[in-house]
Design an enzyme around this catalytic site. Structure first.
Site, short mmCIF file in Angstrom:
data_model
loop_
_atom_site.label_atom_id
_atom_site.label_comp_id
_atom_site.label_asym_id
_atom_site.label_seq_id
_atom_site.Cartn_x
_atom_site.Cartn_y
_atom_site.Cartn_z
N ASP A 69 -35.43 -31.73 -23.11
CA ASP A 69 -36.12 -31.47 -21.84
C ASP A 69 -35.20 -31.81 -20.66
O ASP A 69 -34.19 -32.50 -20.80
CB ASP A 69 -37.38 -32.36 -21.81
CG ASP A 69 -38.47 -31.82 -20.91
OD1 ASP A 69 -38.20 -30.88 -20.14
OD2 ASP A 69 -39.60 -32.36 -20.97
N ASP B 219 -44.65 -24.66 -19.22
CA ASP B 219 -45.67 -25.69 -19.44
C ASP B 219 -47.06 -25.09 -19.34
O ASP B 219 -48.04 -25.72 -19.72
CB ASP B 219 -45.55 -26.79 -18.38
CG ASP B 219 -44.53 -27.85 -18.78
OD1 ASP B 219 -44.06 -27.80 -19.92
OD2 ASP B 219 -44.21 -28.70 -17.94
C1 DGJ Z 1 -42.05 -31.36 -19.43
C2 DGJ Z 1 -42.17 -30.47 -20.62
O1 DGJ Z 1 -42.11 -29.14 -20.23
C3 DGJ Z 1 -43.45 -30.81 -21.38
O2 DGJ Z 1 -43.62 -29.93 -22.44
C4 DGJ Z 1 -43.37 -32.22 -21.85
O3 DGJ Z 1 -42.35 -32.35 -22.80
C5 DGJ Z 1 -43.13 -33.15 -20.67
N1 DGJ Z 1 -42.02 -32.73 -19.87
C6 DGJ Z 1 -42.91 -34.56 -21.14
O4 DGJ Z 1 -42.55 -35.39 -20.13
#
Ligand code: DGJ
Length: 739
Positions: free
Chosen positions: A475, A545
């Protein structure tokens, strides 16, 4: 595939379908002549170059009013020598001059592709041919323009290398990967722009005089403007018409721009964004640009996407992962956020394994003191309060359930409230004499510094060596602000953004080398760094997301313009949806997630029996479709960007043409709607197909030209429960009976 006509000074790159033609002009610069459908027969410069006599203009040769670069179509345009449009590069010498004059020196043609020092596409010797043109300036600087044409795919890739063979240093302020001047401006520009949780929405606008562009100055390819563009004719649609697609294989700051000049020439160029970019090039040093991937078609956007999808699957994603079907995942992020224990995780995984899920991914919160987003990033050691048996113990328990295990990391970031910050407060990016902005309480580590990468790599290897990890979700949740490195001298601050991304690639190289069997998924607050260079290391990306069934239609639809479904991570999440609060049916959410890698992002221990049964069914269905979805050809039948966006239609057809899977989506139910006919594509007209819900086999021609009849949701006479209400989807599995 590459022919040089010495007499005419013309290079002709062609395969069976496309031609790309450039020539050496009388002043030694390169002219762009043609990019389009294949040309046959003898070619001469005068067939492509516009006769010049423009009255008041500036001319290159003394006493010759008919040669001005401003009126030529150029291949790598230069600043300051009669061309007043935006140049492909901008250099500065020790005396402050920006005037250079790069002239053709020599060229070579090689089988296959030359390697570069950045993530780039690759090809075997029989799959491509490469032209390298060397241009030289009297300062000793040399430009090397590389062009690769592929045998079976209508793709040209380009990149530029500059080498300082002189004795003085120079600054590079701009060095585009590619630039070409198209002969007219009758195009629409299609761009993919958005934001967090609305990545890559498709915008189509006609070109106008002047410059129009997409760019990122955030240190990442970004969810705001994807580093790609399509130029298409007004009438070009999915199934017909001309289009040129370009995408930059780069994860940092980028610029892709079109400039329409007063001669109606369209100059399209792309590369690293020149904003905050200044690179010092010392004697004997070289600078390599990222690769630009370009495609031309006269068969519409569908053909363009099919070409790019095959290209990504065969020439971008690492060979190791090319034919690996993606595991069905349960990710705990939306199920637990930071609040979990080993027991809770195992409970989730146990339930998931009973439903048929193949891999459990432990998301954020397993390390340091990470109980909220205030702390933890940078401390890559296991939080033993949450996981008393470490990642080792947990990964064993997950494997004992006959599941694979994946782990989330965010290696490029640091929180202040950490052990790492206590020891290395100067490792974050930012000007120490100024306020440094945070994002979600975190700061960006200075990956332009090798010691920072070494430290993070060492920490991660301690965890990964010890445990059984099959998959990493990498990430990245903060863009670079106050760009300043305490590791770089004052005349090198303009190198920070690019050096940062080189550092990210360095860590990817190290991790993929040390753990060749770990599959990586890239992520950046969802799809904030979803580009071809990431795909080179991480064969799939977290698309967004936003997992809402309606919002994902737009995101996945537009993402498919450049990316095959196998690269798009797509999960079913809970309702009310955590991003937009919408209630959609489990069926629709599953039917949207089918067109990607598939998985879940919810607390499976809280499901009722009916939902558990439905999820088991979804997993069974996806498993039976997976090969088709991941390896087949994708068709965008109805676009959520057209009209009122109420209907979307997607289809995949296997390469053999024997199977197809189709889904029709409707966002809102409307009263008294007329019957709709949902037309398919990619089938064989004369063959018969068995279709879900139809008693007798029907011909491909019927499915494609008449279409599947979609009954209205409510016609005032008869109500069918499956056909009622908002957020509907209907799926059809189609199989060829005989030819
Ligand atoms: C952002 C990501 O896109 C999410 O899927 C998740 O992993 C969060 N960060 C966790 O902090």
């Amino acid at each position: 595939m590459i022919h040089f006509d010495q007499e005419q000074g013309i290079f002709h790159l062609n395969n069976n379908r496309i031609s790309y033609i450039i020539g050496v002009l009388t002043n030694g610069h390169l002219g762009h002549f043609y990019f389009g459908k294949k040309l046959y027969g003898p070619l001469k410069q005068e067939m492509f170059r516009t006769p010049q006599n423009k009255g008041l203009t500036s001319n290159v040769f003394d006493g010759n009013p008919s040669f001005s670069l401003n009126n030529e179509r150029l291949e790598y345009p230069i600043y300051g020598t009669t061309d007043f449009r935006d140049p492909a590069f901008d250099l500065e010498n020790a005396g402050g001059s920006h005037i250079y004059d790069f002239k053709y020196k020599l060229h070579e043609i090689i089988q296959g592709k030359n390697k570069i020092s950045l993530p780039a596409s690759y090809a075997d010797d029989d799959e491509a041919e490469t032209l390298i043109v060397y241009l030289q300036d009297e300062s000793g600087l040399e430009l090397m323009l590389s062009y690769t044409i592929f045998t079976d795919l209508d793709i040209i890739t380009r990149h530029t290398l500059i080498t300082n063979e002189g004795d003085e240093s120079h600054y590079i302020q701009k060095l585009m990967s590619a630039s070409l001047d198209l002969k007219d401006s009758d195009y629409q520009m299609v761009q993919f722009s958005g934001d967090w949780i609305k990545e890559r929405h498709q915008y189509t606008t006609p070109l106008r005089p002047g410059i129009q562009s997409v760019y990122s100055n955030r240190g990442a390819s970004s969810s705001n403007h994807h580093p790609s563009l399509i130029l298409k004719r007004k009438k070009t649609c999915e199934t017909k018409g001309e289009a040129i697609g370009m995408t930059l294989m780069y994860s940092g700051n980028h610029l892709i721009q079109c400039e329409v000049d007063s001669n109606n020439i369209t100059r399209i160029m792309g590369g690293i964004s020149p904003h905050h970019f200044k690179w010092s090039l010392e004697p004997k040093e070289s600078f390599q640009t990222p690769e630009m991937i370009m495609t031309y078609t006269d068969n519409g956007l569908e053909y363009l996407s099919h070409t790019l999808h095959d290209f990504v699957r065969k020439h971008v994603v690492a060979k190791k992962w090319q034919n690996v079907l993606r595991p069905i995942v349960l990710n705990n992020w939306e199920a637990t956020y930071f609040d979990f224990t080993e027991e809770k995780i195992v409970e989730l995984a146990r339930e998931a394994s009973q439903l048929g899920v193949e891999m459990f991914v432990l998301d954020d919160g397993w390390f340091g003191n990470r109980n909220s987003d205030q702390t933890g990033l940078g401390d890559w050691f296991v939080n033993m309060e949450k996981l008393p048996n470490g990642i080792k113990g947990l990964s064993k328990r997950i494997h004992d359930l006959d599941m694979k295990f994946g782990l989330w990391i965010e290696p490029e970031m640091i929180n202040k409230n950490t052990k790492l910050y206590d020891v290395h407060p100067d490792w974050l990016i930012g000007d120490p004499t100024r306020k440094i902005s945070h994002g979600r309480n975190q700061y960006v580590l200075d990956f332009s510094r090798k010691e920072v990468i070494d430290h993070i790599f060492d920490q991660l290897t301690k965890v990964l060596d010890d445990a059984h990890v099959d998959y990493i979700k990498w990430d990245m949740n903060k863009n670079i602000t106050e760009a300043y490195s305490r590791g770089l001298s004052k005349n090198k601050q303009g190198e920070l953004f690019h050096r940062y991304i080189l550092g990210v690639y360095d860590l990817y190289e190290r991790l993929t080398k040390r753990y060749p069997n770990i599959m990586i998924e890239s992520c950046a607050s969802g799809g904030g760094r979803f580009d071809y260079a990431m795909m080179y290391y991480a064969p799939q990306g977290w698309t967004s997301d936003n997992t809402d069934g309606v919002e994902r239609l737009k995101i996945q639809h537009a993402t498919s313009m450049f990316f095959p479904l196998v690269t798009m991570a797509s999960h079913v999440s809970d309702v009310p949806n955590h991003q937009v609060g919408r209630m959609t049916s489990l069926k629709m959410r599953g039917d949207v997630a089918n067109f990607g890698t598939f998985g879940y992002e919810l607390d499976v221990t809280k499901l009722n029996e009916a939902d558990k049964a439905a999820i088991k069914e979804q997993i069974k269905t996806f498993t039976s479709l997976r090969d088709l979805i991941h390896k087949g050809d994708f068709y965008r039948l109805l676009s959520p960007f057209d009209g009122d966006g109420n209907n979307t239609g997607w289809q995949v057809v296997s390469k053999s043409g024997h199977q197809s899977f189709v889904t029709w989506y409707q966002v809102l139910s409307r009263p008294n709607e007329p019957v709709k006919y949902f037309k398919l594509r990619g089938l064989d007209e004369k063959s018969l197909y068995r279709v879900t819900g139809m008693e007798e086999p029907v011909s491909g021609s019927l499915l494609m030209h008449q279409g599947i009849m979609i009954e209205p949701s409510f016609n005032g006479v008869e109500m069918k429960p499956y056909a009622l209400g908002d957020f509907q989807s209907r799926t059809y599995f189609i199989e060829k009976v005989y030819d």
